[in-house]
Design a protein around this motif. Sequence first.
Motif, PDB file in Angstrom:
ATOM      1  N   ALA A   1     -57.675 -48.674  78.256  1.00 33.58           N
ATOM      2  CA  ALA A   1     -56.608 -48.596  79.261  1.00 33.58           C
ATOM      3  C   ALA A   1     -55.399 -49.436  78.883  1.00 33.58           C
ATOM      4  CB  ALA A   1     -57.153 -49.015  80.620  1.00 33.58           C
ATOM      5  N   ASP A   2     -55.634 -50.564  78.198  1.00 27.06           N
ATOM      6  CA  ASP A   2     -54.511 -51.421  77.814  1.00 27.06           C
ATOM      7  C   ASP A   2     -53.935 -51.055  76.446  1.00 27.06           C
ATOM      8  OD1 ASP A   2     -56.432 -52.291  76.048  1.00 27.06           O
ATOM      9  OD2 ASP A   2     -56.619 -54.306  76.894  1.00 27.06           O
ATOM     10  N   ALA A   3     -54.491 -50.032  75.811  1.00 32.62           N
ATOM     11  CA  ALA A   3     -54.012 -49.513  74.518  1.00 32.62           C
ATOM     12  C   ALA A   3     -54.128 -50.529  73.388  1.00 32.62           C
ATOM     13  CB  ALA A   3     -52.568 -49.026  74.637  1.00 32.62           C
ATOM     14  N   ARG A   4     -54.957 -51.544  73.564  1.00 30.33           N
ATOM     15  CA  ARG A   4     -55.105 -52.550  72.521  1.00 30.33           C
ATOM     16  C   ARG A   4     -56.163 -52.176  71.485  1.00 30.33           C
ATOM     17  NH1 ARG A   4     -54.572 -58.390  75.705  1.00 30.33           N
ATOM     18  NH2 ARG A   4     -52.416 -58.070  76.443  1.00 30.33           N
ATOM     19  N   SER A   5     -56.983 -51.217  71.809  1.00 28.14           N
ATOM     20  CA  SER A   5     -57.976 -50.750  70.844  1.00 28.14           C
ATOM     21  C   SER A   5     -58.228 -49.266  71.079  1.00 28.14           C
ATOM     22  CB  SER A   5     -59.286 -51.546  70.958  1.00 28.14           C
ATOM     23  OG  SER A   5     -59.869 -51.368  72.235  1.00 28.14           O
ATOM     24  N   GLY A   6     -58.825 -48.626  70.098  1.00 29.70           N
ATOM     25  CA  GLY A   6     -59.069 -47.194  70.217  1.00 29.70           C
ATOM     26  C   GLY A   6     -60.287 -46.785  69.419  1.00 29.70           C
ATOM     27  N   SER A   7     -60.700 -45.530  69.607  1.00 22.40           N
ATOM     28  CA  SER A   7     -61.842 -44.977  68.889  1.00 22.40           C
ATOM     29  C   SER A   7     -61.492 -43.595  68.383  1.00 22.40           C
ATOM     30  CB  SER A   7     -63.065 -44.882  69.810  1.00 22.40           C
ATOM     31  OG  SER A   7     -63.504 -46.153  70.235  1.00 22.40           O
ATOM     32  N   LEU A   8     -61.731 -43.357  67.106  1.00 20.15           N
ATOM     33  CA  LEU A   8     -61.555 -42.035  66.523  1.00 20.15           C
ATOM     34  C   LEU A   8     -62.919 -41.357  66.505  1.00 20.15           C
ATOM     35  CD1 LEU A   8     -59.683 -39.984  65.187  1.00 20.15           C
ATOM     36  CD2 LEU A   8     -60.131 -41.100  62.990  1.00 20.15           C
ATOM     37  N   LEU A   9     -63.068 -40.306  67.286  1.00 20.79           N
ATOM     38  CA  LEU A   9     -64.331 -39.589  67.404  1.00 20.79           C
ATOM     39  C   LEU A   9     -64.446 -38.615  66.239  1.00 20.79           C
ATOM     40  CD1 LEU A   9     -64.095 -38.800  71.232  1.00 20.79           C
ATOM     41  CD2 LEU A   9     -64.830 -40.919  70.111  1.00 20.79           C
ATOM     42  N   THR A  10     -65.574 -38.616  65.568  1.00 15.73           N
ATOM     43  CA  THR A  10     -65.669 -37.807  64.355  1.00 15.73           C
ATOM     44  C   THR A  10     -67.092 -37.311  64.109  1.00 15.73           C
ATOM     45  OG1 THR A  10     -65.013 -37.747  62.018  1.00 15.73           O
ATOM     46  CG2 THR A  10     -66.163 -39.732  62.782  1.00 15.73           C
ATOM     47  N   GLY A  11     -67.223 -36.464  63.112  1.00 16.94           N
ATOM     48  CA  GLY A  11     -68.526 -35.987  62.692  1.00 16.94           C
ATOM     49  C   GLY A  11     -68.633 -34.484  62.522  1.00 16.94           C
ATOM     50  N   GLU A  12     -67.966 -33.710  63.397  1.00 16.78           N
ATOM     51  CA  GLU A  12     -68.153 -32.253  63.381  1.00 16.78           C
ATOM     52  C   GLU A  12     -67.396 -31.558  62.253  1.00 16.78           C
ATOM     53  OE1 GLU A  12     -66.831 -33.150  67.460  1.00 16.78           O
ATOM     54  OE2 GLU A  12     -67.783 -34.464  66.027  1.00 16.78           O
ATOM     55  N   ASP A  13     -66.222 -32.077  61.907  1.00 16.15           N
ATOM     56  CA  ASP A  13     -65.346 -31.364  60.985  1.00 16.15           C
ATOM     57  C   ASP A  13     -65.208 -32.046  59.636  1.00 16.15           C
ATOM     58  OD1 ASP A  13     -64.292 -29.176  62.776  1.00 16.15           O
ATOM     59  OD2 ASP A  13     -63.692 -30.907  63.959  1.00 16.15           O
ATOM     60  N   THR A  14     -66.008 -33.058  59.385  1.00 14.37           N
ATOM     61  CA  THR A  14     -65.861 -33.815  58.151  1.00 14.37           C
ATOM     62  C   THR A  14     -66.115 -32.954  56.911  1.00 14.37           C
ATOM     63  OG1 THR A  14     -68.143 -34.552  58.384  1.00 14.37           O
ATOM     64  CG2 THR A  14     -66.417 -36.058  59.125  1.00 14.37           C
ATOM     65  N   GLY A  15     -65.511 -33.382  55.838  1.00 13.05           N
ATOM     66  CA  GLY A  15     -65.672 -32.715  54.567  1.00 13.05           C
ATOM     67  C   GLY A  15     -65.031 -33.571  53.501  1.00 13.05           C
ATOM     68  N   VAL A  16     -64.866 -33.031  52.319  1.00  7.95           N
ATOM     69  CA  VAL A  16     -64.272 -33.780  51.218  1.00  7.95           C
ATOM     70  C   VAL A  16     -62.923 -33.161  50.876  1.00  7.95           C
ATOM     71  CG1 VAL A  16     -64.550 -34.493  48.818  1.00  7.95           C
ATOM     72  CG2 VAL A  16     -66.529 -34.452  50.340  1.00  7.95           C
ATOM     73  N   ALA A  17     -61.883 -34.002  50.883  1.00  7.32           N
ATOM     74  CA  ALA A  17     -60.529 -33.533  50.581  1.00  7.32           C
ATOM     75  C   ALA A  17     -59.661 -34.742  50.273  1.00  7.32           C
ATOM     76  CB  ALA A  17     -59.954 -32.737  51.751  1.00  7.32           C
ATOM     77  N   ASN A  18     -58.412 -34.462  49.924  1.00  9.08           N
ATOM     78  CA  ASN A  18     -57.435 -35.521  49.708  1.00  9.08           C
ATOM     79  C   ASN A  18     -57.135 -36.198  51.051  1.00  9.08           C
ATOM     80  OD1 ASN A  18     -54.698 -36.775  49.354  1.00  9.08           O
ATOM     81  ND2 ASN A  18     -54.878 -35.865  47.327  1.00  9.08           N
ATOM     82  N   PRO A  19     -56.969 -37.526  51.093  1.00 12.28           N
ATOM     83  CA  PRO A  19     -56.649 -38.197  52.362  1.00 12.28           C
ATOM     84  C   PRO A  19     -55.355 -37.708  52.997  1.00 12.28           C
ATOM     85  CG  PRO A  19     -56.419 -39.714  50.498  1.00 12.28           C
ATOM     86  CD  PRO A  19     -57.123 -38.500  49.995  1.00 12.28           C
ATOM     87  N   VAL A  20     -54.473 -37.105  52.194  1.00 15.32           N
ATOM     88  CA  VAL A  20     -53.246 -36.515  52.745  1.00 15.32           C
ATOM     89  C   VAL A  20     -53.578 -35.511  53.846  1.00 15.32           C
ATOM     90  CG1 VAL A  20     -51.309 -34.972  52.191  1.00 15.32           C
ATOM     91  CG2 VAL A  20     -51.864 -36.864  50.671  1.00 15.32           C
TER      92      VAL A  20
END
Length: 237
Positions: free
Chosen positions: A126-145
């Motif tokens: 709520a205070d925007a001081r921290s966050g979470s990136l939810l992941t797992g379903e779409d992962t794969g191998v590619a350039n970080p770009v």
Amino acid sequence: MTHDSELVIWGQGDSSDRSYRTHAGASLAIHLLDPKPVKLRVIGKLWGAALNEIHNVRPDSKVAFTKPRTLQRAAAWLDGAWKPARTVLGTAGLNRMNDWAIRMSEGHHRVLVHGCPGMAHWVLTADARSGSLLTGEDTGVANPVYDFGWILGEIAELRAFHPLLGPVLNQLEEGLLDCFPDVPNLNDLNLARAFRLVHHAFDWHHYAGASIEQATLLLRLATNYISNPLGTDQEIS
């Protein structure tokens, strides 16, 4: 094996039911629209740091060494089968997109990527001081770009549709780019923006009821990043 951290939360479950354990429950949209001053550049840095954390993961045997799912699905329009993309981007534009997609998935700078790290997967406290990136379903191998460009394409879309949000979106983008790693070809970043715009145009039309005319607005915006090495935003009306 991957583990949750303060910034990255790996989903648990299967293809039909996923859950995430995080104290962050506010969408980024709330902070973008909040009239109170929020340090959007800090939020962008947190987002970029979360991406870099995923990119530093060494995939184990449970992670398939394949392209991210979003890039796999793009085959539905990259081959020119979708007429609006073929008409607006033209043969040259689609060729540039295909060349970029090949380099993203087959180059020497491949890492584990999120695959779809947009605002729907980036939640904040709520205070925007921290966050979470939810992941797992779409992962794969590619350039970080691929991941960084996906978010920048989403920002470009919002800036075009909602020009009054331009100042806060610029701060968000600056913070994200503060975490951007060195890459051999920075033009690939603008092509990544274009890819996200075309991909969303396709999904918006096929799965969310957008008309061809509405989808074409995004396709035209994408051409700015395909034909212009520097890339330019424009207001959509």
